[in-house]
Design a protein around this motif. Structure first.
Motif, short mmCIF file in Angstrom:
data_model
loop_
_atom_site.label_atom_id
_atom_site.label_comp_id
_atom_site.label_asym_id
_atom_site.label_seq_id
_atom_site.Cartn_x
_atom_site.Cartn_y
_atom_site.Cartn_z
N GLY A 95 15.98 35.60 44.61
CA GLY A 95 16.43 35.75 43.24
C GLY A 95 16.58 37.20 42.80
N GLY A 96 17.67 37.43 42.13
CA GLY A 96 17.84 38.72 41.47
C GLY A 96 18.14 39.90 42.37
N SER A 97 17.77 39.84 43.64
CA SER A 97 17.95 41.02 44.49
C SER A 97 19.40 41.15 44.93
N THR A 98 19.71 42.37 45.42
CA THR A 98 21.06 42.65 45.86
C THR A 98 21.15 42.55 47.39
N TYR A 99 22.11 41.82 47.88
CA TYR A 99 22.39 41.67 49.31
C TYR A 99 23.80 42.18 49.60
N TRP A 100 24.18 42.16 50.88
CA TRP A 100 25.57 42.52 51.23
C TRP A 100 26.55 41.54 50.62
N ASP A 101 26.04 40.40 50.15
CA ASP A 101 26.87 39.39 49.49
C ASP A 101 27.72 40.03 48.40
N THR A 102 27.12 40.97 47.66
CA THR A 102 27.83 41.58 46.53
C THR A 102 29.12 42.24 47.01
N GLU A 103 28.99 43.08 48.04
CA GLU A 103 30.16 43.84 48.48
C GLU A 103 31.15 42.96 49.23
N ALA A 104 30.61 42.06 50.09
CA ALA A 104 31.50 41.30 50.95
C ALA A 104 32.16 40.14 50.21
N TYR A 105 31.50 39.60 49.20
CA TYR A 105 32.00 38.38 48.57
C TYR A 105 32.32 38.54 47.08
N CYS A 106 31.44 39.26 46.37
CA CYS A 106 31.63 39.26 44.91
C CYS A 106 32.65 40.29 44.43
N VAL A 107 32.71 41.44 45.11
CA VAL A 107 33.61 42.50 44.63
C VAL A 107 35.06 42.00 44.48
N PRO A 108 35.61 41.25 45.46
CA PRO A 108 37.00 40.78 45.27
C PRO A 108 37.19 39.93 44.01
N PHE A 109 36.19 39.10 43.69
CA PHE A 109 36.29 38.26 42.49
C PHE A 109 36.38 39.14 41.24
N TYR A 110 35.47 40.11 41.14
CA TYR A 110 35.46 40.94 39.93
C TYR A 110 36.67 41.87 39.87
#
Ligand code: BGC
Length: 770
Positions: free
Chosen positions: A352-367
Motif C-alpha cells: 500500500g501507498g509505496s512507489t514501484y516501477w509500476d508508476t513509470e512502466a504503467y501509470c505514466v502513459p495513462f496520465y
C-alpha cells in the motif's frame, strides 16, 4: 468468485450479503480522493471477517525489516502506508442490542458504488436477535471538492417497533496495521477532545513524526426535523464518541449526518492541525450533505468528460474500464509531487501507498494522455528529488561515483523491499525510470525536462549499469549476472534478456540526450558536468563499449530471445497442461518448484518487446509471443495488459479481448483470488493502455500520434479521448469507420492506419473507413 457483482455500465452492485466475500467487496467498493481514502467497511460494528482500512496519502511508518537471516545491504525497514484513524464509524444500538450484521438476520442487503457521481451507498433490512427489524441506508463519499474531507448520511428506521435507538458516531485512532512486522502500534496520541456535536483525535506516527488530526461533526434528524440533543461524550485514549439517544417511531426515519476531515502535518503546522480540522468540519457541515454530494457529482462529471472510455455493445467490458478509470482517479490526482501511486492505492495495506516501477512502466502513459502534462512531470520529478537517495542506495550495495539504483519499493526514496532477490537483483526498475523520461519527452515534446532534470537522472542510472555489468573473458562480451527480471518466478539468473536490453537502451538514450542537451543549452550542460563530476570522454566511451559488446541470450533454432541463460534446460511444459488445482502456482507450489519451472509470472521478454517494438520486426515479436505466452501464468496483475497490447499488434483480436477482460475485471471478478487484500490499482493503468494502445493502436512516432484500431467482435464501437501537445482528440472506432474529432482549439496532424490526416480544430472530423 465470478459474476458476484451485477453488470452495470456505471455502477458496481452487490445484491445480498455473502460474508465470505466481504473483504473482496470492501476492496472493490473502496473510496478515495487522492488525499485520503479507505475500504468499504461498514459504519456500524461488524464482528465478521473484515479488513479495516482508512489511509491518508503520504503518511507512512518505517516498520523494521523482518527477515530470517540478515544480509549486508538489506534495507533497515519496510515503509508501510498506515492504517489511520477510523472516521466512518457509527455504532448503533436498538434498545440494548448492538446492530451487527454478523449477528442479525439479514433480510435484504444491497451495496452500490456509483462511479458516475462518486459515492457508495448501502442499504439493508435486518432483524435483531430479539426480533426488532430496522431498515438502514448509508451513503458516503470522500469529497473531491474538499479533498481532506468526507461525509456520511446514515438513516435508520424501525420497521416493527417504537423504541430507543442510540447512534454513536466516533473516531477511533487505536488502529493497527494487519501487516505490522512486530505487532506494534504505529500511532501515539497527541490530543483529543469532544464537545457535544464535534470533536477530534490528533495522532502522531512513531519514528516518522507525521501528525494527522481527524475531526468530526454530526447532526441528527428525526423525520426531516433536526433533533435537539445533548450527547453523552465518551473520551478515551485515541478515541472520541458521542451517544445520541432518539425515541424512534415505527416507520419514521432517523438520520445521522457525519462530516469528517483528515488533516496532515505535511500540509499544516502541527500545532494548528486540530483547530483547522475542526474549522473544516464546521465549514462543510454548513454546506450540508446534499450540497457536498452535488459538488461531488459535478467534480466527477468534469473528470469523466475527458477520462471516460465508452464501449458500445458489451456492458461487462464497459463496467470494467470505468471501474479502472474510477479507481485511478480516486488514488492519484497529480496535484502534489510528494505523492505517488501505490499498487493498492487506498484499498489495502499490502504494497500500500509505496512507489514501484509500476508508476513509470504503467501509470505514466495513462496520465500523459488523460491529464495535464504537469501530472506526468510531477511523477518524474518525484524520482528526480529522490536521486540522492538512489545514489546512497547504490553505495550501500558497493557502487560508487554517482551510480544510482532506484529502489524497488519506496516512500521517500529509501529502498524498503525486504526480500534480497528483489532489493538487490530486480534492477530493471532503473530502466523503467529512464524509459518514463523518454516517454514523457516523446509524448509532450517538452525537452526542457531533459536539460533541467532528466539528464542528471539518466547519467546516474547509466553509471550504475556501467558498474553492474561484468566483462566475460570467456565470451569477450559484457554479461549481466545475478538478476531478477520482471518475471519474479526466477531469481539470481544470468543474462536476463529484458534487463540487459533495457540497460543498453538506457546507455544509448543517455548518449543521445547528452548530445541534445549540449546543443540546446551548453551552459547548463557544463554546470551539470561539474555538479556530478562527469568525465564525458571516459564515461561515454565506456557506455559505447558496453552498447557494442553486450551479450544477449538467443535461441537461434527457435528464433527467439532467451529469457535468460539456461532457460531451455528447463522441462518445457505449458500452462494449458497444468492441472487447474495447481493454480495460482504461488499459492500451491513450493517456491523451489516455481523457480525451477518454466512458468513465467508476467511479461518479461515480452515486456521488452512491448517497450522497444520499433527495434523488432513483426515476425520476431510473433515468434517470441507464441513461445512465451503459453508459458505465462499471469500471476501478476501487470501481465495481461501487456499481452493484450501485443496480441492486438499481432492481429489476434480474440486473445487480446480475453486479456482485456482479464485485466479490466481482475478485481471485480477477483480473478487472481487476491482482491481481499486490496485492488490492483497500478495495473488499472495497464487496462487503459490495453484499450488505447491495444484496440486503439495508439502510438507516438516522430512527434505525431498514430492509430491502428481494431474492434473486438463483441463491441459495436468504442471511443476515448486523449490530450496531445495542447490538442484534445476524441477517437471513435466503429464497424464502419475510425473517426478522429478534434475537440480543442488547435489543429493537429495524425496518422490513421498509416496515412496522415490534418485534423483542424473544432467539429471537423477525419473519418477513415474501417
Ligand atoms: C509484480 C511486480 C510489481 C509488484 C507491485 C508484483 O507482484 O511482480 O512487477 O511491481 O507486484 O505491483
Amino acid at each position: 468468485m465470478k459474476d458476484y457483482f451485477k453488470v452495470d455500465e456505471w455502477k458496481i452492485i452487490e445484491e445480498g450479503f455473502a460474508p465470505g466475500y466481504n473483504k473482496v467487496a470492501e476492496s472493490v467498493f473502496s473510496l478515495g480522493n487522492g488525499r485520503m481514502g479507505g475500504r468499504a467497511n461498514f459504519e456500524e460494528a461488524y464482528s465478521g471477517d473484515t479488513l479495516q482500512g482508512n489511509y491518508v496519502a503520504g503518511v507512512y511508518y518505517p516498520d523494521k525489516t523482518r527477515v530470517g537471516w540478515w544480509k549486508n545491504g538489506y534495507p533497515e525497514y519496510f515503509a508501510k502506508v498506515l492504517n489511520a484513524a477510523n472516521w466512518i464509524g457509527i455504532d448503533v444500538k436498538i434498545g440494548d442490542e448492538q446492530l451487527d450484521l454478523a449477528k442479525c438476520e439479514i433480510i435484504d442487503f444491497r451495496r452500490e458504488l456509483n462511479m458516475k457521481d462518486g459515492y457508495l451507498k448501502r442499504d439493508f433490512k435486518a432483524k435483531t436477535e430479539s426480533g426488532k427489524e430496522v431498515e438502514v441506508e448509508a451513503t458516503r463519499f470522500c469529497s473531491i471538492a474538499d479533498d481532506e474531507a468526507g461525509a456520511i448520511k446514515y438513516t435508520i428506521s424501525p420497521m416493527n417497533f417504537d423504541g430507543e435507538i442510540t447512534l454513536t458516531p466516533f473516531i477511533d485512532g487505536d488502529i493497527v496495521n494487519k501487516d505490522s512486522n512486530y505487532d506494534e502500534k504505529f500511532w501515539d496520541e497527541v490530543s483529543n477532545d469532544i464537545r457535544n456535536d464535534r470533536g477530534y483525535v490528533q495522532l502522531r506516527t512513531k519514528k516518522t513524526g507525521f501528525e494527522v488530526a481527524t475531526a468530526m461533526k454530526f447532526t441528527v434528524l428525526q423525520g426531516d426535523k433536526p433533533v435537539e440533543f445533548k450527547s453523552d461524550s465518551i473520551q478515551k485514549e485515541k478515541y472520541i464518541a458521542a451517544d445520541i439517544k432518539v425515541q424512534a417511531r415505527q416507520g419514521e426515519v432517523v438520520t445521522l449526518l457525519k462530516y469528517a476531515a483528515n488533516l496532515s502535518s505535511q500540509n499544516y503546522q502541527s500545532d494548528e492541525l486540530s483547530a483547522k480540522a475542526l474549522e473544516m468540519v464546521e465549514r462543510i457541515s454548513q454546506k450540508g450533505f446534499d450540497t457536498m454530494l452535488a459538488e461531488q457529482a459535478a467534480a466527477w462529471a468534469e473528470k469523466w468528460k475527458h477520462n471516460d472510455i465508452v464501449i458500445e455493445g458489451d456492458a461487462a467490458a464497459q463496467q470494467g474500464i470505468r471501474f479502472n478509470i474510477f479507481q485511478l482517479n480516486q488514488t492519484y490526482t497529480g496535484e502534489d509531487d510528494r505523492l505517488n501511486i501505490g499498487p493498492k492505492g487506498f484499498t489495502g495495506e499490502k504494497y500500500g501507498g509505496s512507489t514501484y516501477w509500476d508508476t513509470e512502466a504503467y501509470c505514466v502513459p495513462f496520465y500523459l494522455a488523460t491529464a495535464e502534462p504537469k501530472v506526468a512531470r510531477n511523477l518524474l520529478l518525484y524520482r528526480y528529488k529522490q536521486l540522492g537517495k538512489a545514489i546512497d542506495n547504490a553505495k550501500l550495495l558497493g557502487f560508487k561515483d554517482g551510480a544510482a539504483l532506484y529502489p524497488m519499493v519506496t516512500m521517500d526514496g529509501t529502498e524498503c523491499h525486504n526480500e534480497w532477490e528483489i532489493t538487490f537483483e530486480e534492477i530493471h526498475r532503473n530502466g523503467a525510470i529512464a524509459y518514463a523520461i523518454f516517454n514523457y519527452t516523446r509524448y509532450t515534446g517538452d525537452e526542457t525536462y531533459l536539460t533541467d532534470y532528466g539528464l542528471e537522472v539518466l547519467i546516474a542510472i547509466s553509471r550504475f549499469w556501467a558498474q553492474r555489468i561484468t566483462w566475460s573473458a570467456e565470451r569477450q562480451l559484457y554479461v549481466m549476472l545475478g538478476v531478477t527480471g520482471p518475471n519474479e518466478y526466477e531469481n539470481n539468473i544470468n543474462n536476463n534478456w529484458y534487463t540487459s536490453t533495457i540497460a543498453t537502451w538506457c546507455l544509448k538514450y543517455t548518449l543521445q540526450v547528452i548530445g541534445k542537451v549540449k546543443e540546446a543549452n551548453a551552459a547548463k550542460y557544463k554546470d551539470l558536468v561539474s555538479k556530478i563530476s562527469f568525465n564525458e570522454e571516459v564515461e561515454c566511451e565506456k557506455f559505447s563499449d558496453i552498447i557494442n559488446k553486450m551479450y544477449y541470450p538467443n535461441d537461434d533454432k527457435l528464433g527467439i530471445f532467451l529469457q535468460q541463460d539456461g532457460y531451455m534446460d528447463k522441462e518445457q511444459i505449458l500452462v494449458k497442461d497444468l492441472p487447474a488445482a495447481d493454480r495460482p502456482l504461488v499459492k500451491n507450489w513450493s517456491w523451489d518448484r516455481i523457480l525451477r519451472s518454466v512458468f513465467i509470472k508476467q511479461a518479461d521478454v515480452l515486456q521488452g518487446l512491448y517497450f522497444f517494438e520499433d527495434d523488432y520486426d513483426l515476425e520476431t515479436i510473433r515468434r517470441n509471443y507464441d513461445f512465451y505466452e503459453p508459458r505465462t501464468v499471469h500471476e501478476s496483475s501487470l501481465s495481461p495488459c501487456v499481452h493484450s497490447i501485443l496480441a492486438c499488434k499481432l492481429g489476434d483480436i480474440d486473445r487480446a479481448y480475453e486479456f482485456y477482460l482479464r485485466t479490466s475485471r481482475l478485481d471485480i471478478d477477483d480473478y487472481n483470488n487476491d482482491t481481499d487484500d486490496g485492488c490492483h490499482i497500478t495495473s488499472m493503468a495497464g487496462t487503459w493502455m490495453s484499450v488505447v494502445e491495444g484496440f486503439g493502436g495508439m502510438r507516438v512516432k516522430d512527434g505525431m500520434l498514430s492509430f491502428n484500431p481494431l474492434l473486438p467482435h463483441k463491441w459495436e464501437a468504442f471511443s476515448f479521448q486523449v490530450g496531445f501537445r495542447g490538442a484534445l482528440l476524441q477517437v471513435i472506432v466503429s464497424r464502419k469507420a475510425v473517426s478522429i474529432k478534434n475537440i480543442s482549439g488547435m489543429g493537429v496532424t495524425v496518422k490513421v492506419n498509416g496515412t496522415e490526416y490534418v485534423v483542424v480544430s473544432g467539429a471537423e472530423a477525419c473519418s477513415v473507413p474501417h
